[in-house]
Design a protein around this motif. Structure first.
Motif, PDB file in Angstrom:
ATOM      1  N   SER A 133       0.801  -1.224   0.000  1.00 58.46           N
ATOM      2  CA  SER A 133       0.000   0.000   0.000  1.00 58.46           C
ATOM      3  C   SER A 133       0.834   1.274   0.000  1.00 58.46           C
ATOM      4  O   SER A 133       0.318   2.345  -0.292  1.00 58.46           O
ATOM      5  N   ASP A 134       2.133   1.170   0.336  1.00 60.13           N
ATOM      6  CA  ASP A 134       2.931   2.384   0.485  1.00 60.13           C
ATOM      7  C   ASP A 134       2.942   3.240  -0.776  1.00 60.13           C
ATOM      8  O   ASP A 134       2.898   4.462  -0.709  1.00 60.13           O
ATOM      9  N   GLY A 135       2.996   2.610  -1.935  1.00 58.37           N
ATOM     10  CA  GLY A 135       3.063   3.389  -3.153  1.00 58.37           C
ATOM     11  C   GLY A 135       1.722   3.663  -3.785  1.00 58.37           C
ATOM     12  O   GLY A 135       1.643   4.314  -4.824  1.00 58.37           O
ATOM     13  N   SER A 136       0.657   3.174  -3.187  1.00 53.28           N
ATOM     14  CA  SER A 136      -0.660   3.267  -3.809  1.00 53.28           C
ATOM     15  C   SER A 136      -1.567   4.284  -3.148  1.00 53.28           C
ATOM     16  O   SER A 136      -2.554   4.708  -3.751  1.00 53.28           O
ATOM     17  N   PHE A 137      -1.257   4.683  -1.903  1.00 54.74           N
ATOM     18  CA  PHE A 137      -2.153   5.572  -1.170  1.00 54.74           C
ATOM     19  C   PHE A 137      -1.368   6.781  -0.680  1.00 54.74           C
ATOM     20  O   PHE A 137      -0.320   6.651  -0.043  1.00 54.74           O
ATOM     21  N   ALA A 138      -1.918   7.949  -0.995  1.00 57.89           N
ATOM     22  CA  ALA A 138      -1.220   9.182  -0.644  1.00 57.89           C
ATOM     23  C   ALA A 138      -1.287   9.465   0.845  1.00 57.89           C
ATOM     24  O   ALA A 138      -0.376  10.058   1.404  1.00 57.89           O
ATOM     25  N   ASP A 139      -2.350   9.081   1.512  1.00 55.48           N
ATOM     26  CA  ASP A 139      -2.467   9.345   2.939  1.00 55.48           C
ATOM     27  C   ASP A 139      -3.148   8.167   3.620  1.00 55.48           C
ATOM     28  O   ASP A 139      -3.735   7.297   2.974  1.00 55.48           O
ATOM     29  N   SER A 140      -3.045   8.150   4.936  1.00 60.21           N
ATOM     30  CA  SER A 140      -3.577   7.030   5.703  1.00 60.21           C
ATOM     31  C   SER A 140      -5.104   7.046   5.762  1.00 60.21           C
ATOM     32  O   SER A 140      -5.716   6.008   6.008  1.00 60.21           O
ATOM     33  N   HIS A 141      -5.736   8.206   5.548  1.00 60.95           N
ATOM     34  CA  HIS A 141      -7.198   8.279   5.629  1.00 60.95           C
ATOM     35  C   HIS A 141      -7.847   7.374   4.582  1.00 60.95           C
ATOM     36  O   HIS A 141      -8.824   6.664   4.873  1.00 60.95           O
ATOM     37  N   GLU A 142      -7.294   7.386   3.367  1.00 58.81           N
ATOM     38  CA  GLU A 142      -7.867   6.547   2.318  1.00 58.81           C
ATOM     39  C   GLU A 142      -7.721   5.067   2.661  1.00 58.81           C
ATOM     40  O   GLU A 142      -8.632   4.267   2.420  1.00 58.81           O
ATOM     41  N   LEU A 143      -6.588   4.701   3.232  1.00 58.73           N
ATOM     42  CA  LEU A 143      -6.366   3.308   3.606  1.00 58.73           C
ATOM     43  C   LEU A 143      -7.288   2.894   4.752  1.00 58.73           C
ATOM     44  O   LEU A 143      -7.822   1.776   4.774  1.00 58.73           O
ATOM     45  N   ARG A 144      -7.492   3.783   5.719  1.00 55.07           N
ATOM     46  CA  ARG A 144      -8.418   3.483   6.809  1.00 55.07           C
ATOM     47  C   ARG A 144      -9.842   3.286   6.284  1.00 55.07           C
ATOM     48  O   ARG A 144     -10.575   2.407   6.731  1.00 55.07           O
ATOM     49  N   GLN A 145     -10.224   4.135   5.338  1.00 54.68           N
ATOM     50  CA  GLN A 145     -11.562   4.016   4.770  1.00 54.68           C
ATOM     51  C   GLN A 145     -11.722   2.672   4.050  1.00 54.68           C
ATOM     52  O   GLN A 145     -12.746   1.997   4.181  1.00 54.68           O
ATOM     53  N   LEU A 146     -10.699   2.281   3.313  1.00 54.21           N
ATOM     54  CA  LEU A 146     -10.762   1.010   2.605  1.00 54.21           C
ATOM     55  C   LEU A 146     -10.780  -0.163   3.580  1.00 54.21           C
ATOM     56  O   LEU A 146     -11.456  -1.181   3.338  1.00 54.21           O
TER      57      LEU A 146
END
Length: 674
Positions: free
Chosen positions: A465-478
């Motif tokens: 995920s490091d190169g796919s998400f600009a911020d942690s908020h999007e990853l938390r939402q997913l």
């Protein structure tokens, strides 16, 4: 958790009614002897074998088969019996291997009648032996234990039975072989093999997949404990019963007959010992057979051609077989490449160490020869891998569309014909598994039900995920969307009144992802917010676990308060550890450890790194849950052959209305029970 035994190791048994499951990859004879305090069998009447398969408290298969299920009731054994030895032997006069050294490594598991593995043992180190004492159940000071034995005999059954103290051992061995030969002559043939090279037997050691729960042979890197499939098995799945080979042998239909219900023990409420998904009706129809293949070509794949009592069980076991095939063929390829690399390195070292090779073109010629051999070996290994992948891909293409909703991806048309089920399936799909060499082939990751471990949906960054998400908020939402998809599937595969969901969302950050569940009205109550809401939900579920445990231990399982909700309970916790104090963390640990046994399960959505501030207080909780990710990530470790599998979650396709349609049906069915 399944105990994976090594030779000589023992493990206590807490159940009296057991199954001993054997997977050998080639037809073998399964038998058992009863022994006294000294381990001696008094007479031939103390031996259960294909010619006389039933003794009080003991039943074995009636003929040779690659897979066996032996039934044992320790309470039904006579008082003079102190030992039950499980014997395996290669049949004589029916073809096949003549020694275990030229056959697949036998695998033996002791399970409860619900398929949950208690202990397992892979019998390694056999060579010229044609008979072996696999394991023994023995009584010490009124308690029963299982011990891994693995004692082989080159002289076959006759030598083994003589060692068991039987003076009539040669005659008994002859009668057993005669019964096996007669059984082979009248038995049904197993479904055709998927490839001409071999079958789906274990070739190397395997852990609990149990996992099914269980049983599945998975552990999570950074956490301990087997992935439930086969438990699991042990196996994604649990096979078999937690194990991939959980079905009975296709050549022994009698082995799949359900066990009659036993009377309730005095220490608890009524217990039904029959298989929870088998009906006491006529035997199942035979598995579908593959259409004839072209001469010289592998058999055409057919959905449901594995063993099992129902089509769902056959598909479950077939998916397990596909997983094992992919793991084994990839392991063979990697081993071949490693050998080629090692050989090249050794030959190049020899060239450099010989001064004569440094003069003229001898050195260059030697290096070119070594490199050519390396290329040839790697190409041969890749060719074999590609051949197996073509066959597995063809099988996946026929199996995937045939999967029931519990096993199917959200884009499978089966969901458009969804109806709320009347009974719980044996497993459900958590995602897909793949290996780098097999892309784009994916194997469904099936987990046995009811859940035996909670889930940790990791909302933190991973290597993928490091190169796919600009911020942690999007990853938390997913991560929260992934948790909602898993929760919706669990609701969908259970009967309407048998699964209840609670949600803790302290800061309300998961409101958007939780909206489908809230709008459909399938939650027990609105998501709990704030410290007071966290304390209330955790307090009620902790009290529930305490109450059920006391009722069961006190022998009053049928005396719970009127109106008590007996359904399975799932607690979804978002944004942990925000809003949680030390007391709340301890309650979560308690629910994770004690809850599954009484129907309370935990699903955490959290960032492991942020949660590390709790240190030792949190580690047991982390280790006790199965870590999943909202994006593809190679964090699932397979101790069977050492692979790191890439896990990919099952998410609802963007723009699809299938989730809302399914939840609407669940809500309508639940309303009828209120």
């Amino acid at each position: 958790m399944t105990a994976e035994l090594v030779r000589g190791q023992n493990h206590p048994l807490s159940q009296a009614r057991l199954e001993i499951r054997v997977s050998a990859g080639t037809p073998i004879v399964a038998a058992a002897t009863l022994g006294d305090e000294d381990g001696r069998a008094h007479s031939v009447e103390w031996v259960a074998h294909p010619g006389a398969p039933t003794l009080p408290g003991l039943e074995v298969s009636r003929q040779a088969a690659a897979d066996h299920r032996l039934a044992v009731d320790l309470d039904a054994l006579s008082a003079e019996v102190h030992r039950v030895s499980v014997l395996l032997a290669l049949p004589v006069g029916v073809g096949g291997p003549v020694s275990f050294g030229s056959a697949a490594v036998p695998f033996v598991a002791v399970t409860g009648l619900d398929g949950t593995e208690v202990a397992s043992y892979t019998i390694t180190g056999l060579d010229a032996e044609s008979a072996v004492v696999a394991l023994e159940l023995y009584r010490r000071q009124g308690a029963w234990k299982v011990r891994a034995v693995g004692q082989g005999y080159a002289g076959g059954l006759a030598e083994l039975l003589t060692d068991q103290g039987l003076p009539q051992a040669p005659q008994l061995a002859t009668s057993i072989n005669s019964a096996v030969v007669d059984g082979v002559a009248r038995s049904l043939q197993a479904p055709p093999p998927r490839t001409p090279e071999g079958d789906r037997s274990r070739q190397t050691a395997t852990s609990a997949l149990g996992p099914d729960q269980s049983g599945s042979p998975y552990t999570t890197q950074g956490a301990t404990g087997p992935y439930p499939g086969a438990q699991g098995a042990t196996g994604p799945y649990g096979g078999a019963p937690g194990r991939p080979d959980g079905g009975a042998s296709a050549t022994d239909p009698a082995a799949t007959q359900p066990t009659p219900a036993a009377p309730a023990p005095s220490s608890g409420g009524p217990i039904d010992y029959s298989h929870p998904r088998r009906q006491n009706a006529a035997p199942p129809p035979p598995p579908p057979t593959a259409p004839p293949a072209e001469p010289g070509q592998p058999a055409r794949p057919v959905a449901g051609d594995a063993t099992g009592w129902s089509m769902d069980e056959r598909l479950y076991n077939q998916v397990w077989g596909m997983f094992e095939d992919l793991a084994r063929t990839t392991a063979a390829y990697r081993s071949a490449v490693d050998f080629a690399d090692t050989r090249l390195e050794k030959e190049l070292d020899q060239v450099l160490s010989d001064p004569r090779s440094r003069i003229g073109g001898q050195g260059d010629a030697a290096r070119e020869t070594a490199q050519a051999k390396h290329v040839q070996l790697v190409d041969q290994a890749r060719e074999a891998l590609e051949r197996d992948l073509v066959q597995l891909t063809a099988e996946a293409e026929v199996v995937e569309p045939a999967l029931p909703v519990a096993y199917a991806r959200w884009d499978n048309p089966a969901w458009h014909a969804y109806r709320v089920p009347m009974e719980m399936p044996m497993a459900f799909r958590l995602g897909d598994l793949q290996l780098p060499e097999s892309d784009p082939l994916r194997i469904p990751m099936l987990v046995r039900l009811p859940l035996e471990r909670g889930l940790w949906i990791d909302a933190g960054r991973t290597a993928a995920s490091d190169g796919s998400f600009a911020d942690s908020h999007e990853l938390r939402q997913l991560a929260m969307e992934s948790a909602v998809a898993h929760t919706a599937r669990l609701l969908a595969v259970h009967p309407a009144d048998e699964f209840t969901v609670h949600v803790i969302d302290p800061a309300g950050s998961g409101a958007q992802a939780l909206a489908p569940l809230v709008r459909a009205g399938v939650l027990a109550a609105p998501p709990a917010v704030g410290a007071a809401g966290v304390a209330d939900v955790l307090g009620r579920l902790t009290q529930r676990v305490d109450l059920v445990q006391m009722a069961v231990r006190g022998g009053a399982a049928d005396s719970l308060p009127p109106g008590f909700d007996t359904s399975q309970q799932l607690l979804v916790v978002n944004d942990f550890p925000h809003g949680f104090d030390d007391r709340a963390v301890n309650q979560l640990r308690y629910l994770a450890d004690e809850g599954p046994a009484v129907g309370v399960h935990l699903m955490m959505v959290a960032d492991r790194e942020e949660s590390s501030a709790y240190g030792p207080l949190l580690d047991p909780l982390w280790r006790g849950l199965l870590r999943l990710t909202p994006v593809p990530d190679d964090h699932l470790a397979d101790p069977w052959v050492g692979h790191a599998w890439t896990y990919e979650p099952c998410l609802v396709p963007h723009g699809s209305q299938v989730l809302e349609q399914v939840l609407a049906q669940v809500a309508a069915a639940r309303a009828k029970y209120r």
